[in-house]
Scaffold this motif. Sequence first.
Motif, mmCIF file in Angstrom:
data_model
loop_
_atom_site.group_PDB
_atom_site.id
_atom_site.type_symbol
_atom_site.label_atom_id
_atom_site.label_comp_id
_atom_site.label_asym_id
_atom_site.label_seq_id
_atom_site.Cartn_x
_atom_site.Cartn_y
_atom_site.Cartn_z
ATOM 1 N N SER A 72 36.414 -15.389 -42.131
ATOM 2 C CA SER A 72 37.096 -14.126 -42.433
ATOM 3 C C SER A 72 37.334 -13.261 -41.192
ATOM 4 C CB SER A 72 36.313 -13.334 -43.485
ATOM 5 O OG SER A 72 35.071 -12.924 -42.968
ATOM 6 N N VAL A 73 37.137 -13.817 -40.005
ATOM 7 C CA VAL A 73 37.417 -13.065 -38.782
ATOM 8 C C VAL A 73 38.927 -12.813 -38.717
ATOM 9 C CG1 VAL A 73 37.299 -13.088 -36.256
ATOM 10 C CG2 VAL A 73 35.443 -14.121 -37.597
ATOM 11 N N PRO A 74 39.342 -11.569 -38.514
ATOM 12 C CA PRO A 74 40.769 -11.266 -38.447
ATOM 13 C C PRO A 74 41.473 -12.102 -37.372
ATOM 14 C CG PRO A 74 39.470 -9.251 -38.525
ATOM 15 C CD PRO A 74 38.506 -10.373 -38.339
ATOM 16 N N ALA A 75 42.665 -12.556 -37.686
ATOM 17 C CA ALA A 75 43.425 -13.413 -36.774
ATOM 18 C C ALA A 75 43.621 -12.769 -35.407
ATOM 19 C CB ALA A 75 44.780 -13.759 -37.396
ATOM 20 N N ALA A 76 43.823 -11.450 -35.369
ATOM 21 C CA ALA A 76 44.024 -10.760 -34.093
ATOM 22 C C ALA A 76 42.774 -10.842 -33.219
ATOM 23 C CB ALA A 76 44.407 -9.300 -34.332
ATOM 24 N N ALA A 77 41.600 -10.782 -33.839
ATOM 25 C CA ALA A 77 40.346 -10.890 -33.082
ATOM 26 C C ALA A 77 40.122 -12.325 -32.609
ATOM 27 C CB ALA A 77 39.176 -10.422 -33.943
ATOM 28 N N VAL A 78 40.470 -13.293 -33.430
ATOM 29 C CA VAL A 78 40.364 -14.701 -33.039
ATOM 30 C C VAL A 78 41.256 -14.972 -31.833
ATOM 31 C CG1 VAL A 78 40.842 -17.088 -33.752
ATOM 32 C CG2 VAL A 78 39.713 -15.505 -35.340
ATOM 33 N N LYS A 79 42.478 -14.457 -31.882
ATOM 34 C CA LYS A 79 43.433 -14.643 -30.782
ATOM 35 C C LYS A 79 42.878 -14.058 -29.480
ATOM 36 C CE LYS A 79 48.098 -13.389 -29.371
ATOM 37 N NZ LYS A 79 49.177 -12.440 -29.577
ATOM 38 N N LEU A 80 42.303 -12.864 -29.539
ATOM 39 C CA LEU A 80 41.710 -12.238 -28.358
ATOM 40 C C LEU A 80 40.564 -13.087 -27.824
ATOM 41 C CD1 LEU A 80 41.326 -9.877 -26.349
ATOM 42 C CD2 LEU A 80 39.806 -8.837 -28.069
ATOM 43 N N ARG A 81 39.689 -13.527 -28.691
ATOM 44 C CA ARG A 81 38.548 -14.347 -28.260
ATOM 45 C C ARG A 81 39.011 -15.645 -27.606
ATOM 46 N NH1 ARG A 81 34.537 -13.454 -33.498
ATOM 47 N NH2 ARG A 81 33.537 -11.564 -32.707
ATOM 48 N N GLU A 82 40.031 -16.267 -28.183
ATOM 49 C CA GLU A 82 40.557 -17.509 -27.606
ATOM 50 C C GLU A 82 41.163 -17.265 -26.229
ATOM 51 O OE1 GLU A 82 43.178 -18.861 -30.708
ATOM 52 O OE2 GLU A 82 41.537 -19.841 -31.810
ATOM 53 N N ALA A 83 41.911 -16.178 -26.088
ATOM 54 C CA ALA A 83 42.538 -15.858 -24.803
ATOM 55 C C ALA A 83 41.476 -15.597 -23.736
ATOM 56 C CB ALA A 83 43.460 -14.653 -24.944
ATOM 57 N N ALA A 84 40.451 -14.839 -24.088
ATOM 58 C CA ALA A 84 39.379 -14.548 -23.127
ATOM 59 C C ALA A 84 38.556 -15.799 -22.834
ATOM 60 C CB ALA A 84 38.484 -13.432 -23.665
ATOM 61 N N GLY A 85 38.327 -16.595 -23.854
ATOM 62 C CA GLY A 85 37.548 -17.816 -23.666
ATOM 63 C C GLY A 85 38.215 -18.818 -22.740
ATOM 64 N N SER A 86 39.531 -18.860 -22.754
ATOM 65 C CA SER A 86 40.252 -19.817 -21.909
ATOM 66 C C SER A 86 40.543 -19.279 -20.507
ATOM 67 C CB SER A 86 41.557 -20.256 -22.587
ATOM 68 O OG SER A 86 42.451 -19.178 -22.679
ATOM 69 N N ALA A 87 40.279 -18.002 -20.279
ATOM 70 C CA ALA A 87 40.495 -17.408 -18.957
ATOM 71 C C ALA A 87 39.303 -17.713 -18.051
ATOM 72 C CB ALA A 87 40.681 -15.902 -19.085
ATOM 73 N N ASP A 88 39.577 -17.742 -16.751
ATOM 74 C CA ASP A 88 38.505 -17.940 -15.766
ATOM 75 C C ASP A 88 37.827 -16.622 -15.415
ATOM 76 O OD1 ASP A 88 38.957 -20.805 -15.290
ATOM 77 O OD2 ASP A 88 40.878 -20.124 -14.481
ATOM 78 N N ALA A 89 38.533 -15.521 -15.597
ATOM 79 C CA ALA A 89 38.017 -14.188 -15.286
ATOM 80 C C ALA A 89 38.856 -13.166 -16.039
ATOM 81 C CB ALA A 89 38.091 -13.922 -13.787
ATOM 82 N N LEU A 90 38.354 -11.937 -16.101
ATOM 83 C CA LEU A 90 39.105 -10.852 -16.730
ATOM 84 C C LEU A 90 39.242 -9.693 -15.759
ATOM 85 C CD1 LEU A 90 37.804 -12.419 -19.295
ATOM 86 C CD2 LEU A 90 38.426 -10.357 -20.499
ATOM 87 N N LEU A 91 40.359 -9.010 -15.867
ATOM 88 C CA LEU A 91 40.618 -7.804 -15.090
ATOM 89 C C LEU A 91 40.989 -6.723 -16.089
ATOM 90 C CD1 LEU A 91 41.022 -6.223 -12.485
ATOM 91 C CD2 LEU A 91 43.281 -7.299 -12.256
ATOM 92 N N LEU A 92 40.166 -5.699 -16.172
ATOM 93 C CA LEU A 92 40.377 -4.630 -17.137
ATOM 94 C C LEU A 92 40.975 -3.413 -16.440
ATOM 95 C CD1 LEU A 92 37.020 -4.877 -19.137
ATOM 96 C CD2 LEU A 92 39.086 -6.269 -19.333
ATOM 97 N N PHE A 93 42.033 -2.877 -17.027
ATOM 98 C CA PHE A 93 42.720 -1.698 -16.511
ATOM 99 C C PHE A 93 42.439 -0.562 -17.476
ATOM 100 C CE2 PHE A 93 44.934 -5.313 -14.839
ATOM 101 C CZ PHE A 93 45.318 -4.940 -13.558
ATOM 102 N N THR A 94 41.787 0.490 -16.997
ATOM 103 C CA THR A 94 41.452 1.560 -17.914
ATOM 104 C C THR A 94 41.861 2.938 -17.425
ATOM 105 O OG1 THR A 94 39.695 2.550 -19.261
ATOM 106 C CG2 THR A 94 39.061 1.818 -17.054
ATOM 107 N N PRO A 95 42.531 3.688 -18.298
ATOM 108 C CA PRO A 95 42.709 5.112 -18.032
ATOM 109 C C PRO A 95 41.396 5.806 -18.409
ATOM 110 C CG PRO A 95 43.708 4.553 -20.126
ATOM 111 C CD PRO A 95 43.172 3.278 -19.538
ATOM 112 N N GLU A 96 41.391 7.115 -18.296
ATOM 113 C CA GLU A 96 40.198 7.867 -18.695
ATOM 114 C C GLU A 96 40.591 8.821 -19.802
ATOM 115 O OE1 GLU A 96 37.017 8.883 -15.766
ATOM 116 O OE2 GLU A 96 37.801 10.900 -16.131
#
Length: 187
Positions: free
Chosen positions: A56-80
Amino acid sequence: MSVRILALVGSLRAGSHNRQLAEAAVKLAPEGTSVDVYEGLADIPFYNEDIDVEGSVPAAAVKLREAAGSADALLLFTPEYNGTIPAVLKNAIDWLSRPYGAGALSGKPVAVVGTAFGQYGGVWAQDETRKAVGIAGAKVLEDIKLSIPGSMTRFAETHPAEDTEVAEQLTEVVARIQGHAAAPTAA
């Protein structure tokens, strides 16, 4: 070795300067490295353990997890936002932190950068984001930082990719993440 960096942008605004900064990272990535800006953070429901169960995990969350799982690293861009991390980025981190101890961020190199209107360029939000991804299990690249102040004026008529100083700094950030992602892990 080819390195894939997944970029998450903590602003949903169409004209977001952090979004533009992420687009600049895509253009400035060194050969052998791709930076992919994730689309769809707005579609992910707020984290709730009641819906984070197999089947029952929402498809949008599954997609995010798959994208992050297949990446070698993450770069987060954050405003404040009000001195801290935007809810959309914190929500993504919450989804990526699960299942506990084995989430998509577990052991993955993650750097945090960004731009904000204030005189410090969003350092509070960046610090809070580093804290959250570290607790979520990521290997936080504490030595990679880029805070660009005065975003509303600095980027009013110039895209970050066309700002020579920002382009040089961002190129260095991506190259350093590439180095961390490509480095062999100790056994």
